[in-house]
Design a protein around this motif. Structure first.
Motif, mmCIF file in Angstrom:
data_model
loop_
_atom_site.group_PDB
_atom_site.id
_atom_site.type_symbol
_atom_site.label_atom_id
_atom_site.label_comp_id
_atom_site.label_asym_id
_atom_site.label_seq_id
_atom_site.Cartn_x
_atom_site.Cartn_y
_atom_site.Cartn_z
ATOM 1 N N GLU A 178 0.819 -1.211 0.000
ATOM 2 C CA GLU A 178 0.000 0.000 0.000
ATOM 3 C C GLU A 178 0.854 1.264 0.000
ATOM 4 O OE1 GLU A 178 -3.333 -0.088 -0.442
ATOM 5 O OE2 GLU A 178 -2.993 -2.238 -0.632
ATOM 6 N N LYS A 179 2.162 1.126 0.174
ATOM 7 C CA LYS A 179 3.076 2.271 0.155
ATOM 8 C C LYS A 179 3.313 2.690 -1.285
ATOM 9 C CE LYS A 179 3.976 2.361 4.573
ATOM 10 N NZ LYS A 179 3.617 3.438 5.423
ATOM 11 N N TYR A 180 4.044 3.775 -1.428
ATOM 12 C CA TYR A 180 4.360 4.283 -2.764
ATOM 13 C C TYR A 180 5.103 3.261 -3.603
ATOM 14 C CZ TYR A 180 3.633 8.903 -0.670
ATOM 15 O OH TYR A 180 3.114 9.991 -0.036
ATOM 16 N N ALA A 181 4.891 3.329 -4.914
ATOM 17 C CA ALA A 181 5.743 2.624 -5.861
ATOM 18 C C ALA A 181 6.824 3.627 -6.250
ATOM 19 C CB ALA A 181 4.949 2.197 -7.091
ATOM 20 N N VAL B 1 6.417 13.276 -5.127
ATOM 21 C CA VAL B 1 5.323 12.311 -5.058
ATOM 22 C C VAL B 1 4.130 12.831 -5.844
ATOM 23 C CG1 VAL B 1 3.708 11.183 -3.479
ATOM 24 C CG2 VAL B 1 6.085 11.509 -2.799
ATOM 25 N N GLY C 90 0.292 11.035 -6.296
ATOM 26 C CA GLY C 90 -0.527 9.849 -6.041
ATOM 27 C C GLY C 90 0.336 8.755 -5.427
ATOM 28 N N PRO C 91 0.267 7.531 -5.941
ATOM 29 C CA PRO C 91 1.052 6.439 -5.367
ATOM 30 C C PRO C 91 2.485 6.347 -5.918
ATOM 31 C CG PRO C 91 -0.397 5.580 -7.044
ATOM 32 C CD PRO C 91 -0.705 7.066 -6.914
ATOM 33 N N LEU C 92 2.885 7.307 -6.755
ATOM 34 C CA LEU C 92 4.212 7.258 -7.371
ATOM 35 C C LEU C 92 5.199 8.143 -6.623
ATOM 36 C CD1 LEU C 92 6.243 6.529 -9.621
ATOM 37 C CD2 LEU C 92 5.267 8.403 -10.964
ATOM 38 N N ARG C 93 6.248 7.563 -6.144
ATOM 39 C CA ARG C 93 7.362 8.295 -5.533
ATOM 40 C C ARG C 93 8.495 8.275 -6.543
ATOM 41 N NH1 ARG C 93 11.265 6.171 -0.903
ATOM 42 N NH2 ARG C 93 12.372 8.111 -0.447
#
Length: 125
Positions: free
Chosen positions: A5-8, A44, A46-49
């Protein structure tokens, strides 16, 4: 293993960390998460780091010269209205690296960050 559930995270090697941070935060809606310039920063969306690694970063030093393969690898950002994004980014003085391409899944166009890393803007069909 990291919680899914953490960033990709995606690492992009860049020549100028500050210029890369400015590009992603000003033009593509990323927010600054960590600034350790001039070596490193992460932004960052959304879910993209996105890990922006300058020449002095450990990420850049760990990459052998023959391991870097130029080509079609890129981050893929979904947009609601590709025409509006193209107009907005051209108005900001950015140049695209491709023409718009239309396929069965949608439309896309490529631009590059200040270090030449590709970013695909994609509008689903």
């Amino acid at each position: 293993m990291t919680d899914p559930e953490k960033y990709a995270g995606v690492r992009y090697l860049v020549d100028d960390v500050k210029a890369a941070v400015d590009f992603y935060t000003t033009h593509l809606g990323f927010t600054l998460n960590l600034d350790a310039s001039p070596a490193f920063a992460d932004v960052v969306r959304g879910p993209l780091r996105l890990l922006l690694s300058g020449p002095a970063s450990s990420g850049a030093r760990a990459t052998p010269a023959d391991a870097a393969v130029p080509g079609g690898n890129r981050i893929h950002l979904i947009v609601d209205d590709l025409d509006t994004e193209i107009t907005r980014l051209r108005g900001a003085g950015l140049a695209f690296r491709s023409d718009m391409v239309t396929g069965p899944g949608g439309r896309q166009i490529l631009l590059a960050d200040p270090a030449g890393n590709l970013v695909e803007l994609f509008q689903p069909a």
